[in-house]
Design an enzyme around this catalytic site. Sequence first.
Site, PDB file in Angstrom:
ATOM      1  N   CYS A 211       0.980  -1.175   0.058  1.00  0.00           N
ATOM      2  CA  CYS A 211      -0.017   0.078   0.125  1.00  0.00           C
ATOM      3  C   CYS A 211       0.696   1.170  -0.115  1.00  0.00           C
ATOM      4  CB  CYS A 211      -0.907   0.087   1.409  1.00  0.00           C
ATOM      5  SG  CYS A 211      -1.779   1.535   1.608  1.00  0.00           S
TER       6      CYS A 211
ATOM      7  N   CYS B   8       0.016   3.731   2.618  1.00  0.00           N
ATOM      8  CA  CYS B   8       0.476   3.371   3.862  1.00  0.00           C
ATOM      9  C   CYS B   8       1.801   3.717   4.181  1.00  0.00           C
ATOM     10  CB  CYS B   8       0.167   1.779   4.234  1.00  0.00           C
ATOM     11  SG  CYS B   8      -1.225   1.368   3.888  1.00  0.00           S
TER      12      CYS B   8
END
Length: 107
Positions: A30, A33
């Site tokens: 991600c 993230c």
Amino acid sequence: MVEAITSYEEFRQFISSEELAIVDFYADWCGACKSISPVFETLSKKFGTIKFRKVNAEEQKRLSQEVGIRGFPTFVVFRKGEIIHLMAGANPIELETLVQNASSLVA
């Protein structure tokens, strides 16, 4: 550095204390993230009255399902094993607001 939770038992123990706890549920792939992670690290140093940890949601699927994680990153505030607040997304301003609001709950 914010430590990772690596087992279900460790997670249950971590969130069950009297202290406020904030958990970052993330995935290695991600990009959002990865971009918000330094902000989470900085906030963990700034707000020492709150415990911070992270969970790789793909490695700890049981935790993700139990908490109801549907996207990454998701930040969850716990107290005494209960969810106080949940925030999905990688918005640094919203994350700081979440942590500030949580810190106001610390007696």
